[in-house]
Write an enzyme that holds these catalytic residues in place. Structure first.
Site, short mmCIF file in Angstrom:
data_model
loop_
_atom_site.label_atom_id
_atom_site.label_comp_id
_atom_site.label_asym_id
_atom_site.label_seq_id
_atom_site.Cartn_x
_atom_site.Cartn_y
_atom_site.Cartn_z
N HIS A 1 56.73 41.18 28.14
CA HIS A 1 55.48 42.02 27.83
C HIS A 1 55.84 43.14 26.75
CE1 HIS A 1 54.48 40.02 31.42
NE2 HIS A 1 53.25 40.31 31.15
N ARG B 1 44.74 44.26 30.99
CA ARG B 1 46.13 44.38 31.95
C ARG B 1 46.12 45.92 32.55
NH1 ARG B 1 48.36 40.99 27.66
NH2 ARG B 1 49.29 39.10 28.73
N ARG C 1 42.07 42.84 35.37
CA ARG C 1 43.12 41.98 36.23
C ARG C 1 43.56 43.09 37.14
NH1 ARG C 1 47.84 38.78 33.49
NH2 ARG C 1 48.70 40.88 33.47
N GLU D 1 48.58 30.54 36.51
CA GLU D 1 49.79 30.73 35.51
C GLU D 1 51.06 30.29 36.42
OE1 GLU D 1 50.10 34.82 34.95
OE2 GLU D 1 49.25 35.60 36.52
N ASN E 1 51.57 32.14 29.27
CA ASN E 1 52.71 32.72 29.20
C ASN E 1 53.78 32.33 30.52
OD1 ASN E 1 51.66 33.77 26.87
ND2 ASN E 1 51.37 35.77 28.06
N ASP E 2 52.91 32.77 31.31
CA ASP E 2 53.85 32.51 32.72
C ASP E 2 54.03 31.04 33.13
OD1 ASP E 2 54.88 34.84 33.73
OD2 ASP E 2 52.89 35.67 34.13
N ARG F 1 60.61 34.14 30.14
CA ARG F 1 60.07 34.31 28.76
C ARG F 1 60.43 35.70 28.24
NH1 ARG F 1 54.49 36.30 31.56
NH2 ARG F 1 53.91 37.71 29.46
C1 PEP Z 1 50.06 34.94 31.12
O1 PEP Z 1 50.91 34.99 31.95
O2 PEP Z 1 49.69 34.05 30.02
C2 PEP Z 1 49.22 36.03 30.89
C3 PEP Z 1 48.10 36.25 30.23
O3 PEP Z 1 49.55 37.16 31.84
P1 PEP Z 1 50.73 38.31 31.43
O4 PEP Z 1 51.16 37.92 30.12
O5 PEP Z 1 50.27 39.61 31.69
O6 PEP Z 1 51.81 37.95 32.45
MG MG Z 2 50.91 36.16 33.60
#
Ligand code: PEP
Ligand code: MG
Length: 595
Positions: free
Chosen positions: A209, A316, A352, A454, A477-478, A488
């Site tokens: 993040h 977020r 979210r 995710e 991403n997740d 990640r």
């Molecule tokens: C993701 O996981 O792709 C996502 C958009 O959420 P975050 O990056 O905030 O976990």
């Molecule tokens: Mg995520």
């Protein structure tokens, strides 16, 4: 792999040091270094009742365990350095690790907590003062200087105990480059992109993040560069090249000139792209694509407008919980959301619910977030919200009230079961009834409720989830992290993190098909959405809505304008028959080069 090269510049000038790391946020910054040292934080001292003592010793031991883990991680990276640098840094880190194993400091703190009934932070400070006095009496200058190491270990423990972020970066010189061992998302939230030039750190991965926030703020950043903190001194001239992943300390005049020219070229390109702001994203064969922005901080709203965003695809909400002692209540959140909703002038805002846990820590939630053996699999996101209902109720209340001022969509992170969605839906109805009884305005009908896809489990259960969700948002991403079991945010395995892995793409395809069968909208808000390299593939897989960091939007729009969707779909079909991500990458790159 990290490389260190030293070049001699003109006689009398400092050596130029070049480092390579992970370029996580593009652009070039040139400015004075602001090196973050771990200074002692002024923390209050408080007494403990007899029954609280054992818990406090345990809390201290946990902070020691976290500190040990951090140092081990740094130690393993130090050995990547060539020659003397590796030896020197390893030696220092070994000494620090040794100190965490039952040294006078560690023993002394536990003893103080037990004897004096005081909190762990105060006990660490007390122990440091005592050891400092003992060292002051030592006549050997080398030995006396080891007190710095003891202090450094002590402040590391204090920081891990209190989870206090670095101080706000408000007093920095214009364009300063922040250099630190680790920069957390909460630290990044304190950076004002009009003041800070960029940053570089030893720890952190490209999809964590901190990296995401750097991209959103448009701050050039390079992560995963060990020994920077020891090489760069405050005020040193530094270049951070987030596009190529380079950091240069003490650059020569020629090097500065070269980077300045590259920076100018990048800015010229950016200005050209800015002209696309008012143009709709339509492919060559006439398909209209929706482009929205992800928002980490309200201050980015200006950037979203400048990029021509057609809404906020992902807000977020974590920022509201960072860098404070207590979580915000419904009223405060409502005011923040209302400003954003009104600021978007009728475009939808997808808010979210809280997604803390894993690498996103908010110490205002400290009492609810205990250390987890495996934080990414622990009490994260919706799991925490459903456990601590007042937190979720405050968020939902704020979202419903903001929905009276413009279109709001509610998005739920880390959903894995239909039961979780149903539980939140029930809570939404309850809060809506409470607000209506008090004659507080909310939208009618209620905002749509969407689910982040995710985790592999959610993707595979997408048909069932589509029956309870009003829309899907694909969080690649997740999804990549959990499918491939690659953290990640961990720079050590960053090279294995691959959203083009066929397993990830199949899950994406599966979730899109499920959404289509259920006739619900689906968009993608993971970092893939902001990378023009992936645009043809994502549209070819059937996506028509993407949400990304504002600075990425013009580049993605340019790609869409150049693209023939029919051809992109045929290429995506071909890609989905492949089993090797190397072949998939080649098929994508070939296609992009042809177009
Ligand atoms: C993701 O996981 O792709 C996502 C958009 O959420 P975050 O990056 O905030 O976990
Ligand atoms: Mg995520």
């Amino acid at each position: 792999m990290v490389e260190l090269r030293e070049e001699e510049t003109e006689a009398g000038e400092a050596f130029e040091h070049r480092f390579e790391g992970l370029g996580v946020s593009s652009g070039i910054a040139i400015g004075p270094a602001h090196v973050i040292e771990r200074g002692l934080i002024d923390l209050p001292e408080y007494g403990l009742a007899e029954h609280e003592v054992a818990g406090e010793v345990e809390r201290f031991e946990e902070a020691v365990a976290v500190s040990t883990k951090q140092l081990r991680k740094l130690r393993s990276k130090a050995s990547d350095l060539p020659g003397a640098a590796a030896e020197e840094l390893s030696y220092l880190l070994d000494a620090h690790l040794q100190m965490l194993k039952g040294s006078r400091l560690v023993r002394g703190v536990a003893e103080r907590i037990r004897r004096q009934h005081i909190n762990a932070e105060a006990a660490v400070q007390g122990a440091l003062v005592e050891i400092g006095q003992a060292f002051a009496e030592v006549s050997d200058r080398y030995l006396a200087s080891r007190i710095d190491d003891v202090r450094e270990v002590g402040t590391r423990i204090v920081r891990n105990l209190s989870k206090v972020p670095y101080q706000a970066f408000s007093s920095l010189p214009q364009g300063a480059i922040i250099i630190a061992e680790e920069i957390t998302p909460a630290d990044t939230a304190l950076m004002d992109p009009t003041k800070v030039g960029g940053f570089a750190s030893a720890l952190g991965g490209a999809e964590g993040h901190t990296a995401i926030m750097a991209r959103s703020l448009g701050l050039p950043a390079v992560l995963g560069v060990p020994s920077l903190v020891t090489t760069a001194k405050p005020g040193d001239l530094i270049i951070v090249d987030g596009t190529r992943g380079h950091v240069v300390v003490h650059p020569s005049r020629e090097t500065v000139g070269r980077y300045q020219r590259r920076r100018e070229a990048l800015l010229r390109r950016q200005r050209q792209l800015d002209r696309l702001r008012g143009i709709a994203a339509i492919t060559r064969d006439g398909e209209r694509i929706g482009l929205q922005c992800n928002l980490e901080l309200p201050s980015e709203l200006v950037l979203a407008h400048a990029a021509g965003a057609e809404g906020i695809g992902l807000l977020r909400s974590e920022f509201m919980y960072m860098n404070r002692d207590q979580p915000p209540g419904e009223e405060e959140q409502y005011r923040v959301l209302r400003t954003i909703v009104e600021g978007m002038g009728g475009h939808p805002v997808t808010v979210r619910t809280l997604d803390v846990g894993s690498d996103k820590l908010a110490y205002s939630l400290g009492e609810h977030l205990s250390p987890s053996v495996n934080p990414a699999l622990g009490l994260r996101a919706i799991r925490l919200s459903l456990k601590v209902r007042p937190l979720l109720e405050a968020q939902i209340g704020a979202m419903l009230r903001a929905s009276a001022h413009g279109p709001v969509r509610i998005l739920l992170p880390m959903i894995t079961t239909v039961g979780e969605v149903k539980a939140v839906r029930e809570l939404i109805l309850r809060v809506a009834r409470r607000l209506s009884r008090s004659r507080v305005a909310i939208s009618d009908p209620l905002p749509p409720v969407g689910v982040m896809i995710e985790t592999p489990g959610a993707a595979l259960a997408a048909d069932a989830l589509a029956q309870t969700a009003d829309f899907f948002s694909l969080g690649t991403n997740d999804l990549t992290m959990y499918t491939l079991a690659i953290d990640r945010g961990d720079e050590q395995v960053a090279h294995l993190y691959d959203p083009l892995h066929p397993a990830v793409l199949r899950l994406v395809q599966f979730a899109i098909a499920a959404a289509r069968r259920a006739h619900i909208p689906v968009n993608l808000c993971g970092e893939m959405a902001g990378n023009p390299r992936f645009t043809a593939l994502l549209l070819g897989l059937g996506l028509r809505d993407l949400s990304m960091a504002s600075p990425s939007l013009p580049r993605v729009k340019q790609r869409i304008l150049d693209l023939d969707l029919g051809e992109a779909s045929r290429r995506a079909e071909q890609i989905m028959l492949q089993s090797d991500s190397g072949v998939i990458a080649a098929l994508i790159d070939d296609f992009n080069a042809l177009d």
